[in-house]
Scaffold this motif. Structure first.
Motif, mmCIF file in Angstrom:
data_model
loop_
_atom_site.group_PDB
_atom_site.id
_atom_site.type_symbol
_atom_site.label_atom_id
_atom_site.label_comp_id
_atom_site.label_asym_id
_atom_site.label_seq_id
_atom_site.Cartn_x
_atom_site.Cartn_y
_atom_site.Cartn_z
ATOM 1 N N LEU A 46 -7.727 3.005 0.373
ATOM 2 C CA LEU A 46 -8.188 2.162 1.473
ATOM 3 C C LEU A 46 -7.595 0.756 1.361
ATOM 4 O O LEU A 46 -7.274 0.132 2.379
ATOM 5 C CB LEU A 46 -9.713 2.099 1.481
ATOM 6 C CG LEU A 46 -10.452 3.436 1.526
ATOM 7 C CD1 LEU A 46 -11.943 3.207 1.768
ATOM 8 C CD2 LEU A 46 -9.874 4.355 2.586
ATOM 9 N N VAL A 47 -7.449 0.255 0.144
ATOM 10 C CA VAL A 47 -6.800 -1.042 -0.045
ATOM 11 C C VAL A 47 -5.378 -0.994 0.500
ATOM 12 O O VAL A 47 -4.927 -1.906 1.202
ATOM 13 C CB VAL A 47 -6.800 -1.436 -1.540
ATOM 14 C CG1 VAL A 47 -5.914 -2.662 -1.772
ATOM 15 C CG2 VAL A 47 -8.220 -1.704 -2.017
ATOM 16 N N ALA A 48 -4.657 0.078 0.181
ATOM 17 C CA ALA A 48 -3.287 0.223 0.681
ATOM 18 C C ALA A 48 -3.266 0.269 2.203
ATOM 19 O O ALA A 48 -2.384 -0.319 2.844
ATOM 20 C CB ALA A 48 -2.643 1.470 0.087
ATOM 21 N N GLU A 49 -4.229 0.963 2.795
ATOM 22 C CA GLU A 49 -4.291 1.034 4.258
ATOM 23 C C GLU A 49 -4.469 -0.360 4.869
ATOM 24 O O GLU A 49 -3.814 -0.721 5.848
ATOM 25 C CB GLU A 49 -5.447 1.941 4.692
ATOM 26 C CG GLU A 49 -5.284 3.408 4.376
ATOM 27 C CD GLU A 49 -4.392 4.143 5.359
ATOM 28 O OE1 GLU A 49 -3.759 3.490 6.219
ATOM 29 O OE2 GLU A 49 -4.333 5.381 5.266
ATOM 30 N N VAL A 50 -5.370 -1.146 4.291
ATOM 31 C CA VAL A 50 -5.647 -2.474 4.840
ATOM 32 C C VAL A 50 -4.427 -3.385 4.687
ATOM 33 O O VAL A 50 -4.018 -4.073 5.633
ATOM 34 C CB VAL A 50 -6.883 -3.095 4.166
ATOM 35 C CG1 VAL A 50 -7.059 -4.541 4.612
ATOM 36 C CG2 VAL A 50 -8.129 -2.285 4.500
ATOM 37 N N ILE A 51 -3.842 -3.397 3.504
ATOM 38 C CA ILE A 51 -2.701 -4.288 3.271
ATOM 39 C C ILE A 51 -1.510 -3.882 4.129
ATOM 40 O O ILE A 51 -0.893 -4.718 4.814
ATOM 41 C CB ILE A 51 -2.320 -4.288 1.784
ATOM 42 C CG1 ILE A 51 -3.453 -4.887 0.942
ATOM 43 C CG2 ILE A 51 -1.017 -5.063 1.560
ATOM 44 C CD1 ILE A 51 -3.224 -4.794 -0.554
ATOM 45 N N CYS A 52 -1.183 -2.604 4.122
ATOM 46 C CA CYS A 52 0.000 -2.152 4.863
ATOM 47 C C CYS A 52 -0.217 -2.253 6.368
ATOM 48 O O CYS A 52 0.694 -2.635 7.110
ATOM 49 C CB CYS A 52 0.350 -0.723 4.468
ATOM 50 S SG CYS A 52 0.813 -0.567 2.726
ATOM 51 N N GLY A 53 -1.430 -1.914 6.828
ATOM 52 C CA GLY A 53 -1.718 -2.050 8.249
ATOM 53 C C GLY A 53 -1.636 -3.493 8.705
ATOM 54 O O GLY A 53 -1.093 -3.808 9.771
ATOM 55 N N GLY A 54 -2.170 -4.406 7.875
ATOM 56 C CA GLY A 54 -2.123 -5.825 8.213
ATOM 57 C C GLY A 54 -0.705 -6.363 8.214
ATOM 58 O O GLY A 54 -0.320 -7.151 9.089
ATOM 59 N N LEU A 55 0.099 -5.950 7.238
ATOM 60 C CA LEU A 55 1.497 -6.377 7.203
ATOM 61 C C LEU A 55 2.259 -5.854 8.419
ATOM 62 O O LEU A 55 3.015 -6.602 9.059
ATOM 63 C CB LEU A 55 2.161 -5.873 5.922
ATOM 64 C CG LEU A 55 1.948 -6.686 4.652
ATOM 65 C CD1 LEU A 55 2.547 -5.966 3.460
ATOM 66 C CD2 LEU A 55 2.577 -8.059 4.800
ATOM 67 N N ALA A 56 2.080 -4.562 8.716
ATOM 68 C CA ALA A 56 2.796 -3.977 9.847
ATOM 69 C C ALA A 56 2.456 -4.718 11.135
ATOM 70 O O ALA A 56 3.353 -5.061 11.928
ATOM 71 C CB ALA A 56 2.447 -2.494 9.973
ATOM 72 N N ARG A 57 1.185 -4.968 11.352
ATOM 73 C CA ARG A 57 0.766 -5.653 12.578
ATOM 74 C C ARG A 57 1.380 -7.043 12.666
ATOM 75 O O ARG A 57 1.864 -7.463 13.722
ATOM 76 C CB ARG A 57 -0.758 -5.731 12.611
ATOM 77 C CG ARG A 57 -1.317 -6.324 13.897
ATOM 78 C CD ARG A 57 -2.835 -6.240 13.934
ATOM 79 N NE ARG A 57 -3.477 -7.090 12.933
ATOM 80 C CZ ARG A 57 -4.039 -6.648 11.819
ATOM 81 N NH1 ARG A 57 -4.073 -5.361 11.541
ATOM 82 N NH2 ARG A 57 -4.615 -7.500 10.980
#
Length: 276
Positions: A46-57
């Motif tokens: 879930l940490v990876a999802e938040v970080i990567c999703g935030g970076l992508a956005r």
């Protein structure tokens, strides 16, 4: 910070992969794909999802909105599937929701063309986060309203599973030969020129602030959540500065097993299969 919602009804499981995410309805009347802290990958996924999703956005790539999603385990009492019941019971409290994109289609390279510029941005981004799970076998891409959307980044940032060896992992090159968009001639030089300068300390601080403290607490070798955030920031800053010259796009393999970790694919190791 991510918006907060609360799950009100569990609708159905999504059985792709090994984490068993589920479609849920929430108190904001939205529908989400929920990912659980009690799944096999645990909170680091879930940490990876938040970080990567935030970076992508923040880099201009399309990702579904992510939300903090509360869960009362009582929601699972009426579930007939024992595996789902156990997952919900193990995931009380804060979990992660991803906006459900109704009517979206799984990416098919024969039906949907991607420009070299867009392919380059996605491949460069996946190299930045060391995403091992966007191959032609499992693209983790959706087409929604004619646009390409990126999903499922729980297997990225693979170095955070072993912080003592993170520096060596961050320095490794990225083999994009089997990437789902490799056949579209990704413009990696253009992507690097556009995106690398945007991965700043300020952007990373904004992104990392979205990770809940409780998902970073008690990390071995760190005395506080902010210390873990600093380690992520250092790794991604280094990666953004060096990865552009370390992306290889060669001939795709035809029958090699997926390089994604076994805990992600849900498959046992070849040695275990041979022993059966």
């Amino acid at each position: 910070m991510l918006r907060e919602t609360f799950a009100t009804r569990y609708v159905t499981p999504l059985r792709e992969g090994g984490s068993l995410p589920g479609i849920v309805e929430a108190d904001d009347l939205g529908t989400y794909v929920m990912k659980f802290t009690g799944a096999g990958q645990g909170r680091k996924s879930l940490v990876a999802e938040v970080i990567c999703g935030g970076l992508a956005r923040r880099l201009g790539l399309r990702v579904p909105e992510l939300v903090r999603m509360g869960l009362d385990p009582v929601i699972g009492l009426g579930e007939p599937d024992q595996e789902v019941q156990e997952l919900l019971k193990a995931s009380g409290g804060l979990n992660l929701g991803m906006d459900y994109l109704p009517g979206s289609l799984g990416f098919d390279p024969l039906a949907y063309r991607v420009s070299a510029a867009e392919a380059g941005r996605v491949v460069w981004f996946d190299a930045l986060i060391n995403n091992v799970d966007r191959s032609w076998r499992n693209p983790n891409l959706l087409v929604w309203h004619g646009d390409l959307w990126l999903i499922d980044h729980g297997a990225a940032l693979i170095w955070h599973h072993n912080w003592p060896t993170a520096a060596a992992s961050v320095a490794r090159p990225y083999d994009a030969s089997d990437h789902a968009l490799a056949l579209f001639g990704p413009d990696l030089a253009g992507a690097a020129a556009e995106l690398a300068p945007r991965v700043t300390g300020e952007l990373l601080a904004e992104t990392l602030a979205e990770v809940p403290d409780e998902w970073l607490a008690d990390e071995p070798g760190f005395d506080a959540p902010d210390a873990v955030r600093a380690a992520y920031a250092e790794a991604l800053t280094t990666r953004a500065r060096t990865v552009s010259g370390a992306i290889a796009v060669g001939r795709p393999t035809e029958d090699r097993p997926s390089q994604a970790p076994g805990w992600l694919t849900g498959r046992s190791h070849p040695e275990s299969e041979a022993a059966r």
